[in-house]
Every structure is written in C-alpha cells, then in structure tokens.
Design an enzyme around this catalytic site. Structure first.
Site, PDB file in Angstrom:
ATOM      1  N   GLY A  10       0.789  -1.384   0.026  1.00 23.37           N
ATOM      2  CA  GLY A  10      -0.091   0.005  -0.148  1.00 23.37           C
ATOM      3  C   GLY A  10       0.879   1.238  -0.034  1.00 23.37           C
ATOM      4  N   GLY A 114       6.359  -2.381   3.126  1.00 21.56           N
ATOM      5  CA  GLY A 114       6.391  -2.753   4.521  1.00 21.56           C
ATOM      6  C   GLY A 114       6.742  -4.261   4.743  1.00 21.56           C
ATOM      7  N   ASP A 139       1.428   1.762   9.040  1.00 19.17           N
ATOM      8  CA  ASP A 139       0.767   1.078  10.268  1.00 19.17           C
ATOM      9  C   ASP A 139       2.024   1.089  11.521  1.00 19.17           C
ATOM     10  OD1 ASP A 139      -1.207   0.161   8.672  1.00 19.17           O
ATOM     11  OD2 ASP A 139      -0.185  -1.626   8.148  1.00 19.17           O
ATOM     12  N   ARG A 174     -23.959  12.521  21.547  1.00 21.40           N
ATOM     13  CA  ARG A 174     -23.362  11.320  20.868  1.00 21.40           C
ATOM     14  C   ARG A 174     -22.292  10.432  21.199  1.00 21.40           C
ATOM     15  NH1 ARG A 174     -25.478  12.816  14.802  1.00 21.40           N
ATOM     16  NH2 ARG A 174     -27.524  12.269  14.975  1.00 21.40           N
ATOM     17  N   GLY A 182      -4.003   0.210  10.242  1.00 21.35           N
ATOM     18  CA  GLY A 182      -3.006  -0.611  11.172  1.00 21.35           C
ATOM     19  C   GLY A 182      -2.707  -1.973  11.357  1.00 21.35           C
ATOM     20  N   ARG A 183      -3.725  -2.606  10.393  1.00 14.01           N
ATOM     21  CA  ARG A 183      -3.646  -4.122  10.571  1.00 14.01           C
ATOM     22  C   ARG A 183      -3.737  -4.609  11.754  1.00 14.01           C
ATOM     23  NH1 ARG A 183      -3.278  -5.839   5.183  1.00 14.01           N
ATOM     24  NH2 ARG A 183      -1.863  -4.725   4.025  1.00 14.01           N
TER      25      ARG A 183
HETATM   26  O1  F6P Z   1      -0.832  -1.669   5.450  1.00 17.30           O
HETATM   27  C1  F6P Z   1      -1.249  -0.247   5.109  1.00 17.30           C
HETATM   28  C2  F6P Z   1      -2.771  -0.391   5.320  1.00 17.30           C
HETATM   29  O2  F6P Z   1      -3.330   0.730   4.898  1.00 17.30           O
HETATM   30  C3  F6P Z   1      -3.288  -1.123   6.324  1.00 17.30           C
HETATM   31  O3  F6P Z   1      -3.519  -0.261   7.578  1.00 17.30           O
HETATM   32  C4  F6P Z   1      -4.761  -1.602   6.121  1.00 17.30           C
HETATM   33  O4  F6P Z   1      -5.306  -2.504   6.386  1.00 17.30           O
HETATM   34  C5  F6P Z   1      -4.457  -2.107   4.442  1.00 17.30           C
HETATM   35  O5  F6P Z   1      -3.308  -1.233   3.961  1.00 17.30           O
HETATM   36  C6  F6P Z   1      -5.507  -1.643   3.507  1.00 17.30           C
HETATM   37  O6  F6P Z   1      -4.999  -2.091   2.184  1.00 17.30           O
HETATM   38  P1  F6P Z   1      -5.990  -1.858   0.814  1.00 17.30           P
HETATM   39  O7  F6P Z   1      -5.790  -0.617   0.347  1.00 17.30           O
HETATM   40  O8  F6P Z   1      -5.344  -3.066  -0.219  1.00 17.30           O
HETATM   41  O9  F6P Z   1      -7.459  -1.765   1.157  1.00 17.30           O
END
Ligand code: F6P
Length: 359
Positions: A10, A114, A139, A174, A182-183
């Site tokens: 990403g 990454g 992340d 609310r 962040g996975r």
């Molecule tokens: O690793 C970077 C990240 O943005 C994560 O935080 C997220 O889970 C993932 O990539 C999203 O990936 P995609 O852009 O494929 O939906």
C-alpha cells in the site's frame, strides 16, 4: 552502477521523498537509476521499467502517493494469473523476475515497502539478488526501526478527524466510534487517540470487553460529559473473539481487516441507549502531503539506502535508531513484527489521563 527502485504494498505519504533523495544521491555518484513501476510487476512484463532522472523527481518531495505506482497484489512468488476460462492460478514468477532484472543490467534494487515487500525482498536476496530495503508503512509495524515514514502523516490526519468529531459528538450528546487502519498493530489508534484526547482506545494488543467500554460511556454521562469519542484500530477484537475481516483474501494475500467500528457502535447503542454513530477513516490516512517529519525521515532513508548499496549491505534495511540511521538485516526484522507494548509509556500515560482500553 545501475540501480532500480521499487515501491510495493500500500502507498504511504513520503514515498516520493524517498524516491527523490535516492535518485539524486545515486546521480551524485554517477550511477544510473531506474524505476520499476507497480511494485515488481514492471519486471514481469505487466508494466515497465523507466529511467529516473533529475527531471523525473523535480518537485515531488512534498507529494503523497508514488510516481512509480504501487500494488499489494504483485508477489512474484505467489503471482495470480487469470486462465482463459476466467479462473485464477497461482504461479511462482521469481525466476522470470530475476532473469529480467539481469537482462536489463540492473546491479541492485532499493525496495521500498512494508513487511510484505520486505519478505519478498528477503526471498529474492536468498536467490542471489542484490537488494537493500527501506521500511514504509503507515502502520508502523516494522521491527528494527523506531518509526516508518507515513505513520506520522496518518496519525496527523486521524487527529484532525478526532478534533472534528469532538464538536459534532458534543453538540448531539452522541458516542462516535472511529475506525483507523493499522492491520494487527494498534500504533495509529493509540497515538491519534492519546494526542486527540479520545475517551476509549481499542487496539489488537489489548483485547477489549464491550461492557467495560460501555461503563466508560456511562461514567462520562454521570459526570455530565454526555458524549464520548472511541478510536478503534481495524484489527481490535473482543477478548475471546477475532478481528473482523472484509471479504475473502486470495492465497498468499494478507486478509483485509475492517468493520469493527460499526459492530462496536451497534453494541454500545443497544447496551447504553445512547445514540451512537461510527465511521471508517479508511484511505484518507494514506493520502495527502507527508508531514515535515515524514518528509525528513523519507529523505534520510533514501540517502542512507544509496549509501547501503555502495557498501553492498545486501539483505539489509535502513532503519531509524535515533538519532542515527542504521542498517539492520531484513531477516531479523521479519522475525518479530512490531506491536504496541501494553506496558509502554504511551499506554501508561493514556490510562493515567483517564482513557479506557476496554479491558
Ligand atoms: O498496510 C497499510 C494498510 O493501509 C493497512 O493499514 C490496511 O489494513 C491496508 O493497508 C488496506 O489495504 P488496501 O488498500 O488494499 O485496502
């Protein structure tokens, strides 16, 4: 010397600043520089390999994204090829990639990515390729480096969102649950939650109990604070449960996480009776101009990667170990992914300032 740069996985704000610094530092040594477009796909005939000159990197240091484009679908060891009948087969195209790199006279690659891209870099190094890594991810989950570039920008974007949510949440009494990326690591949630004065922070490293989250919301109500801001990492999960996934992932791909904010919001509304809304901040966190911190870190990484190539530090990654930029073996980095330490000063300070982790 002919080197090539690749940006995989990403995108993250700061990629262009790494590219700019690495290109200029290479040209300064009299080297030729190429860019492999779309991760490694450019070496597999899917895209292309383009020369990078002073002109190619002019005025890009402050721009988000990557001029080389990126993909998190191009693992050469698990390449997905569509058969004529529409079904997908997985093939190992690493041999082809290495042969193409040799045919183009590429002496070394700087792989900016990454944990996924670094794992591919390590596998290619094992097969004799000469690669230096640069850690990139919003992340911040890459070990061996205090931080990755892109993280600071993502956190800043998330803080701005929390600031905005505060005013509307307070006006309407609310609860608002904001999901950040962040996975399996909670760094973005933790840092933006503390800096943005959230009331609850939920991270994968500290499984939560929804009742404890509701208790915090009720306690705030009793104290006359009729709104609450909850920041959840996309990978957060209840004790005894599992992280919410979006769709099914193909073999060799990392599962996509997401959706936890809406289920948390539903539970809070049911249990407390308070009107609760949720939002997913999503890819806004990956976009936009890199912060000054990320630009500087990215530029330092780019320059250091070129020095690492000159020193033939194959299979190493540049890393920030303040105040220095060092190199660390990628193999070591991959052994233990970085996660939030629940005993860290950031978590302790968050707790001491009244933030609940739902535990
Ligand atoms: O690793 C970077 C990240 O943005 C994560 O935080 C997220 O889970 C993932 O990539 C999203 O990936 P995609 O852009 O494929 O939906």
């Amino acid at each position: 010397m002919r080197i090539a740069l690749s940006t995989g996985g990403g995108d993250a704000p700061g990629l262009n600043a790494v590219i700019r610094a690495a290109v200029l530092a290479s040209l300064d040594r009299g080297w030729e520089v190429y860019g492999i477009r779309k991760g490694y796909a450019g070496l597999l005939g899917d895209d292309e390999v383009v020369p990078l000159t002073r002109d190619s990197v002019r005025g890009i240091g402050h721009l988000g994204g990557t001029i080389l484009r990126a993909t998190n679908r191009g693992n050469p060891f698990h390449y997905h090829r569509t058969r004529p009948d529409g079904t997908v087969e997985e093939v190992d195209r690493s041999g082809e990639l290495i042969a193409n790199a040799r045919a183009r006279g590429i002496d070394a690659i700087i792989s900016i990515g990454g944990d996924g891209s670094l794992a591919i870099a390590q596998q290619l190094c094992d097969q004799g390729m000469r690669i230096v890594g640069v850690p990139k991810t919003i992340d911040n989950d890459v070990a061996g480096t205090i931080s990755t570039f892109g993280f600071d920008t993502a956190v800043s974007t998330a803080i701005e969102a929390i600031d905005k949510l505060h005013t509307t949440a307070e006006s309407h009494d609310r609860v608002i649950v904001m999901e950040v990326m962040g996975r399996s690591a909670g760094f973005i949630a933790l840092h933006c939650g503390l800096a943005g004065s959230a009331d609850v922070i939920l991270i994968p490293e500290i499984p939560f109990d929804i009742e404890r989250v509701c208790e915090k919301v009720r306690a705030r109500d009793r104290a006359g604070r009729y709104f609450s801001i909850i920041v959840t990492a996309e990978g957060a999960f209840p004790a005894g449960g599992a992280a919410s996934r979006i769709g099914a992932s193909l073999p060799g791909e990392m599962p996509r996480l997401g959706g936890v904010a809406s289920s948390i919001a539903r539970e809070i509304q049911e249990r407390t009776g308070k009107e609760t809304r949720s939002l997913v901040l999503g890819h806004l966190q990956r976009g936009g101009m890199p912060t000054g911190y990320d630009r500087l870190l990215a530029a330092r990484f780019g320059g250091a990667a070129v020095r690492a190539v000159a020193d033939e530090r194959w299979g190493h990654m540049v890393a920030l170990q303040s105040p220095h930029i060092v190199t660390v073996p990628i193999r070591e980095v991959l052994r233990h992914p970085k996660r939030v330490d629940p005993a860290s000063d950031v978590v302790m300070t968050a707790r001491a300032t009244g933030i609940s982790f739902g535990d």
